[in-house]
Design a protein around this motif. Structure first.
Motif, mmCIF file in Angstrom:
data_model
loop_
_atom_site.group_PDB
_atom_site.id
_atom_site.type_symbol
_atom_site.label_atom_id
_atom_site.label_comp_id
_atom_site.label_asym_id
_atom_site.label_seq_id
_atom_site.Cartn_x
_atom_site.Cartn_y
_atom_site.Cartn_z
ATOM 1 N N VAL A 22 0.851 -1.186 0.000
ATOM 2 C CA VAL A 22 0.000 0.000 0.000
ATOM 3 C C VAL A 22 0.890 1.240 0.000
ATOM 4 O O VAL A 22 1.842 1.336 0.783
ATOM 5 N N ILE A 23 0.601 2.182 -0.882
ATOM 6 C CA ILE A 23 1.315 3.463 -0.881
ATOM 7 C C ILE A 23 0.768 4.282 0.277
ATOM 8 O O ILE A 23 -0.412 4.645 0.302
ATOM 9 N N GLU A 24 1.612 4.557 1.273
ATOM 10 C CA GLU A 24 1.165 5.169 2.525
ATOM 11 C C GLU A 24 1.691 6.593 2.670
ATOM 12 O O GLU A 24 2.411 7.106 1.810
ATOM 13 N N GLU A 25 1.321 7.208 3.801
ATOM 14 C CA GLU A 25 1.666 8.610 4.038
ATOM 15 C C GLU A 25 3.168 8.850 3.933
ATOM 16 O O GLU A 25 3.607 9.840 3.338
ATOM 17 N N GLU A 26 3.954 7.946 4.485
ATOM 18 C CA GLU A 26 5.403 8.155 4.444
ATOM 19 C C GLU A 26 5.960 8.079 3.022
ATOM 20 O O GLU A 26 6.975 8.705 2.711
ATOM 21 N N ASP A 27 5.275 7.328 2.145
ATOM 22 C CA ASP A 27 5.712 7.250 0.750
ATOM 23 C C ASP A 27 5.503 8.584 0.043
ATOM 24 O O ASP A 27 6.355 9.035 -0.722
ATOM 25 N N PHE A 28 4.352 9.223 0.302
ATOM 26 C CA PHE A 28 4.114 10.543 -0.286
ATOM 27 C C PHE A 28 5.099 11.569 0.279
ATOM 28 O O PHE A 28 5.600 12.430 -0.438
ATOM 29 N N GLU A 29 5.388 11.458 1.568
ATOM 30 C CA GLU A 29 6.363 12.373 2.174
ATOM 31 C C GLU A 29 7.731 12.196 1.520
ATOM 32 O O GLU A 29 8.426 13.181 1.230
ATOM 33 N N ASP A 30 8.116 10.956 1.263
ATOM 34 C CA ASP A 30 9.391 10.700 0.582
ATOM 35 C C ASP A 30 9.398 11.337 -0.808
ATOM 36 O O ASP A 30 10.422 11.881 -1.252
ATOM 37 N N ARG A 31 8.274 11.249 -1.525
ATOM 38 C CA ARG A 31 8.186 11.844 -2.862
ATOM 39 C C ARG A 31 8.344 13.358 -2.789
ATOM 40 O O ARG A 31 9.018 13.957 -3.634
ATOM 41 N N HIS A 32 7.724 13.981 -1.792
ATOM 42 C CA HIS A 32 7.852 15.430 -1.638
ATOM 43 C C HIS A 32 9.298 15.819 -1.353
ATOM 44 O O HIS A 32 9.819 16.783 -1.937
ATOM 45 N N ASN A 33 9.929 15.077 -0.454
ATOM 46 C CA ASN A 33 11.314 15.401 -0.110
ATOM 47 C C ASN A 33 12.248 15.190 -1.300
ATOM 48 O O ASN A 33 13.178 15.975 -1.518
ATOM 49 N N ALA A 34 12.003 14.128 -2.070
ATOM 50 C CA ALA A 34 12.809 13.894 -3.267
ATOM 51 C C ALA A 34 12.605 15.018 -4.277
ATOM 52 O O ALA A 34 13.563 15.485 -4.907
ATOM 53 N N ALA A 35 11.360 15.455 -4.428
ATOM 54 C CA ALA A 35 11.079 16.562 -5.345
ATOM 55 C C ALA A 35 11.814 17.824 -4.915
ATOM 56 O O ALA A 35 12.381 18.540 -5.753
ATOM 57 N N ARG A 36 11.830 18.082 -3.630
ATOM 58 C CA ARG A 36 12.505 19.296 -3.130
ATOM 59 C C ARG A 36 13.999 19.254 -3.429
ATOM 60 O O ARG A 36 14.605 20.275 -3.755
ATOM 61 N N ARG A 37 14.594 18.070 -3.313
ATOM 62 C CA ARG A 37 16.024 17.960 -3.615
ATOM 63 C C ARG A 37 16.296 18.258 -5.101
ATOM 64 O O ARG A 37 17.251 18.964 -5.438
ATOM 65 N N VAL A 38 15.456 17.706 -5.973
ATOM 66 C CA VAL A 38 15.647 17.936 -7.403
ATOM 67 C C VAL A 38 15.315 19.385 -7.756
ATOM 68 O O VAL A 38 15.972 19.992 -8.611
ATOM 69 N N MET A 39 14.314 19.954 -7.100
ATOM 70 C CA MET A 39 13.973 21.362 -7.327
ATOM 71 C C MET A 39 15.161 22.261 -6.967
ATOM 72 O O MET A 39 15.500 23.176 -7.718
ATOM 73 N N ALA A 40 15.761 21.976 -5.828
ATOM 74 C CA ALA A 40 16.910 22.782 -5.397
ATOM 75 C C ALA A 40 18.051 22.685 -6.399
ATOM 76 O O ALA A 40 18.708 23.685 -6.714
#
Length: 389
Positions: A15-33
């Motif tokens: 199941v894709i859970e809350e922590e998985d979405f949080e990981d996606r956000h954090n990964a996006a922030r790294r690539v955005m930076a």
């Protein structure tokens, strides 16, 4: 048609859970930076689902997600839709700003962004967003620098997590089982409607949703994605079956080609070339190899067999990424020098088409591993009589 009687077991489906979405956000922030992007605006696309777990199509009322490089994400939502949104959204529901019918949601969005000192920053725009959304954002934020968000979204979505890989693998295993069910249900006089119904019902019985595809008979198989013409199954006809279904939104895309009865010699010869071409693609798959290299490896087999130029017989790219969408980056096509990376999941074909006569396509879903690839389901076609290993 004999469908399985027992409902599929779900206990081992991740199941894709809350922590998985949080990981996606954090990964996006790294690539955005790394790319100088301060904010992503996502709306009306699969990317919105990837980052929030909610599907909201782009319509006349704006629903959007704003993901800043720093700080919490927030949503813009029509006021009367908030209750239903809260029922569906999987991540980020703590910060939803609503707008009423008499308000301009784009002006409201701009006001919120200016209050966060983002009104004049670099903003990545989701490729799935309607142009008129983008136009209104641009008008409301005249000092912002807009750029393509693909450099973020494509990069993240093309590398699958362990859970995503498991979901695609399960979807692929279901589709392979459905091919077996469909091929065991053939009879002379069968229509394409009959077999397509089997593909849909069997996928759903085995636990897949968003089912697509089916099979084309005879001359219809020479059309890459079928034709409006309809054919009835007769002795010696080619059957090109291409279908898939999703497990928790992650889909499969698997093709097999057989004949009803003994194959004509030309069909058998073409099938063998298609199989060798698919095996050449599999042999080429490994981290660091460019996407175009896989396409070229497949085409070389076709041309070395005397069918050239290859684009006369294989008229489409050799393959594509697969995940939340049936077709998504990376695309395995000449000119794409993107290197493959571990845990990319791709689908590609050994395929040959003879216009007006028949087509052959052998397609599997494959994960790039540390030193090669994993073939989901491990049931490669070995002969035209044994299409599932």
């Amino acid at each position: 048609m004999q469908l399985p009687q027992d409902k599929p077991q779900k206990k081992d489906i991740p199941v894709i859970e809350e922590e998985d979405f949080e990981d996606r956000h954090n990964a996006a922030r790294r690539v955005m930076a790394a790319n100088g992007i301060d904010l992503l605006i996502l709306s009306g696309s699969v990317n919105l689902y990837y980052f929030s777990g909610i599907e909201v199509p782009a319509k006349d009322r704006l629903f959007a997600m704003f993901l800043p490089k720093e700080g919490d994400p927030f949503f813009i939502c029509p006021g009367f839709e908030k209750a239903s949104v809260l029922e569906k959204i999987k991540y980020g529901s703590g910060n939803i700003r609503t707008w009423e019918e008499y308000e301009d949601p784009f002006a409201l969005s701009a006001s919120i962004l200016r209050s966060r000192n983002l009104g004049n920053k670099t903003i990545g725009i989701d490729e799935g967003m309607p142009f008129w959304y983008f136009s209104r954002f641009k008008k409301s934020l005249p000092y912002a620098n807009f750029t393509d968000a693909n450099q973020i979204t494509n990069k993240l979505r093309s590398i699958k997590s362990g859970k995503e890989i498991a979901l695609i693998r399960r979807a692929s295993e279901i589709s392979l089982q459905v091919h077996k069910i469909a091929f065991s249900s053939l009879f002379e006089g069968m229509t394409e409607h009959d077999i397509n119904r089997i593909y849909h019902e069997a996928h759903e019985k085995l636990g897949a949703s968003n089912v697509w595809g089916g099979a084309s008979f005879g001359p219809a198989s020479s059309f890459v994605h079928g034709t409006q013409q309809t054919f009835v199954l007769r002795e010696g006809m080619v059957i090109l079956a291409d279908s898939g279904g999703a497990v928790d939104h992650y889909t499969s895309d698997i093709s097999r080609t057989i004949t009803f009865g003994s194959p004509p010699e030309k069909v058998r010869a073409a099938w063998e070339v298609a199989r060798k071409a698919q095996l050449a693609g599999i042999e080429a798959i490994r981290p660091g190899v460019t996407c175009e290299s896989v396409d070229l490896a497949i085409r070389k087999v076709i041309e070395d067999s005397g069918w050239l130029p290859s684009y006369k017989y294989l008229r489409h790219r050799a393959g594509h990424g697969i995940g939340l969408e049936v077709h998504e980056p990376p695309y395995l096509v000449e000119g794409n020098k993107t290197p493959l990376e571990e845990n990319m999941v791709v689908s590609f074909d050994g395929a040959i088409y003879f216009e007006g006569e028949f087509g052959i396509r052998l397609e599997d879903n494959i994960r790039v591993t540390e030193d090669g690839c994993e073939i989901f389901g491990d049931q490669l076609a070995t002969s035209i009589e044994t299409p599932l290993g």
